[in-house]
Design an enzyme around this catalytic site. Structure first.
Site, PDB file in Angstrom:
ATOM      1  N   ARG A 190      65.005  15.800 -66.365  1.00 46.66           N
ATOM      2  CA  ARG A 190      66.158  16.663 -66.905  1.00 46.66           C
ATOM      3  C   ARG A 190      66.580  16.175 -68.394  1.00 46.66           C
ATOM      4  O   ARG A 190      67.071  16.788 -69.185  1.00 46.66           O
ATOM      5  CB  ARG A 190      67.388  16.231 -66.063  1.00 46.66           C
ATOM      6  CG  ARG A 190      67.323  16.956 -64.507  1.00 46.66           C
ATOM      7  CD  ARG A 190      68.738  16.621 -63.962  1.00 46.66           C
ATOM      8  NE  ARG A 190      68.480  17.363 -62.666  1.00 46.66           N
ATOM      9  CZ  ARG A 190      69.337  17.374 -61.555  1.00 46.66           C
ATOM     10  NH1 ARG A 190      70.254  16.333 -61.765  1.00 46.66           N
ATOM     11  NH2 ARG A 190      69.205  18.043 -60.751  1.00 46.66           N
ATOM     12  N   LYS A 195      69.390  25.131 -43.428  1.00 45.84           N
ATOM     13  CA  LYS A 195      70.120  25.686 -42.856  1.00 45.84           C
ATOM     14  C   LYS A 195      70.352  27.120 -43.313  1.00 45.84           C
ATOM     15  O   LYS A 195      70.252  27.514 -44.252  1.00 45.84           O
ATOM     16  CB  LYS A 195      71.518  24.986 -43.079  1.00 45.84           C
ATOM     17  CG  LYS A 195      71.872  23.683 -42.573  1.00 45.84           C
ATOM     18  CD  LYS A 195      73.060  22.942 -42.774  1.00 45.84           C
ATOM     19  CE  LYS A 195      73.280  21.765 -42.046  1.00 45.84           C
ATOM     20  NZ  LYS A 195      74.562  21.260 -42.405  1.00 45.84           N
ATOM     21  N   GLY A 238      65.866  21.752 -56.799  1.00 42.34           N
ATOM     22  CA  GLY A 238      66.073  21.131 -55.519  1.00 42.34           C
ATOM     23  C   GLY A 238      64.851  20.607 -54.864  1.00 42.34           C
ATOM     24  O   GLY A 238      63.863  20.535 -55.545  1.00 42.34           O
ATOM     25  N   GLY A 268      71.852  24.205 -56.828  1.00 40.94           N
ATOM     26  CA  GLY A 268      73.188  24.959 -56.438  1.00 40.94           C
ATOM     27  C   GLY A 268      73.500  25.933 -57.187  1.00 40.94           C
ATOM     28  O   GLY A 268      73.872  27.033 -57.008  1.00 40.94           O
TER      29      GLY A 268
END
Length: 388
Positions: free
Chosen positions: A34, A194, A347, A370
């Site tokens: 990053r 999920k 992610g 996200g």
């Protein structure tokens, strides 16, 4: 959205929101991806004659935990950019103001962890005012935090002339391009634990993708909705209804939704567990599905190879455990070998690419898990909207 092309930064102080939320161990940065991602913007601003005041968060401090100080980040940035980086003693206050005022063109001041200030996540107006007072211009290059309406991402942008940094600009253009004008066929690979976390992404791709490949534990609510047995597999009860709806929608929409046809199952979730390939998807009692099987991996790889555009978010299994990494590895290798445009949505997918040494083999590796998902879903990101 305004970009660096719209700013004259010569002899100006520029407050730059960066995403230096990096992993640390024993007081050192263990993955500087990053930090490196911000370098093109920082170097362009410095070459343009600016002085830089950098602001970032690190972790989720409850107070001012010293282990979440940005000191290691300042040291690593200085090494990468080849110029001294001064770390401020705080985020705002008289000492910080004095250091910012003393900056000359070419100088870099990194503020302490902005989440040391409780007003950051509340988008507090006083904190935004204080941050804005440190500079003449504002640049947001922290795509990973752009889906949060915080003082340093949204509030301060309302108070200064502003623009997107090159990283944020590229993220928005690349991810938006997948939806607006992808080279066909468009293949979306969606994995993870999920269904409820990804159902909005699946719904969006139903309308634009040619094929959607499902993997990870989120496949089990789909299997349960079809009447298959799932054994002891991780199967999100709340995901069964949305999965059933998605299957029904797939029969009506243009997209072809693919599910695994075989699995790797184990008697428990552990690297040393007894495991075997299940030819089919009905998981027996006492066993759990932990990875897609080899026939599925090959089927998915064949689909990816034909793609003009690929979007991948979410692993195919528990790739952090070597016996169950083969499915994710096969998908990662197929994405890396694809001749089309390949975009990986941050992610765990990004972590998998790095683990397999393929991080530099895709067209675009998103820095915002996200944020990238919310953009794909069609949500407006506060940090981006503030730059309009």
């Amino acid at each position: 959205m305004k970009t660096l092309d719209d700013l004259d930064v010569k002899d100006k102080k520029v407050l730059v929101r960066v995403d230096f939320n990096v992993p640390l161990k024993d007081g050192a940065v263990t993955d500087d991806t990053r930090i490196r991602g911000a370098l093109p913007t920082l170097i362009e601003l410095l070459d343009g004659g600016a002085a830089l005041v950098l602001v970032s968060h690190l972790g989720r401090p409850k107070d001012r935990e010293p282990e979440l100080s940005l000191r290691p980040v300042a040291d690593r940035l200085a090494e990468l950019i080849g110029t001294p980086v001064k770390l401020a003693p705080g985020v705002v206050g008289d000492q910080v103001t004095a250091l910012a005022n003393a900056l000359e063109p070419g100088g870099i001041l990194l503020l302490e962890n902005v989440r040391y200030e409780p007003g950051e996540t509340k988008n507090d107006g006083d904190l935004a005012d204080a941050l804005a007072s440190l500079a003449d211009l504002y640049v947001n290059d922290a795509f990973g935090a752009a889906h949060r309406a915080h003082a340093s991402t949204e509030g301060v942008a309302r108070r200064l002339p502003h623009a997107a940094g090159r990283l944020l600009e590229r993220e928005v253009k690349t991810l938006g391009g997948i939806l607006e004008h992808p080279k066909k066929p468009l293949v979306a690979i969606v994995g993870g634990a999920k269904v409820t976390d990804k159902i909005a992404v699946i719904d969006r791709f139903m309308h634009v993708a040619d094929t959607i490949l499902i993997g990870g534990a989120m496949c089990f609510p789909f299997f349960k909705a079809q009447g298959h047995t799932v054994g002891d597999s991780l199967c999100e009860a709340e995901g069964v209804g949305p999965a059933k709806d998605a299957l029904a929608q797939s029969r009506m929409d243009r997209s072809h939704l693919e599910l695994p046809i075989d699995l790797v199952i184990a008697d428990r979730f552990a690297a040393e567990a007894e495991h075997r390939v299940l030819d089919g998807v009905d998981v027996p009692d006492g066993w759990m599905g932990i990875d897609i099987g080899p026939r599925t991996a090959q089927m998915y790889a064949d689909e990816i190879a034909k793609a003009g555009t690929v979007f991948w978010n979410g692993p195919m299994g528990a790739f952090e455990l070597e016996p169950f990494a083969a499915g994710t590895r096969a998908v990662a290798e197929a994405v890396a070998a694809c001749e089309g445009t390949t975009v990986v949505g941050g992610g765990d997918s990004a972590a998998a690419l790095q683990q397999f040494g393929l991080g530099d083999r895709v067209t675009h590796l998103s820095t915002g898990g996200g944020a990238s998902l919310e953009l794909i879903e069609g949500k407006k990101l506060p940090g981006v909207e503030a730059l309009r």
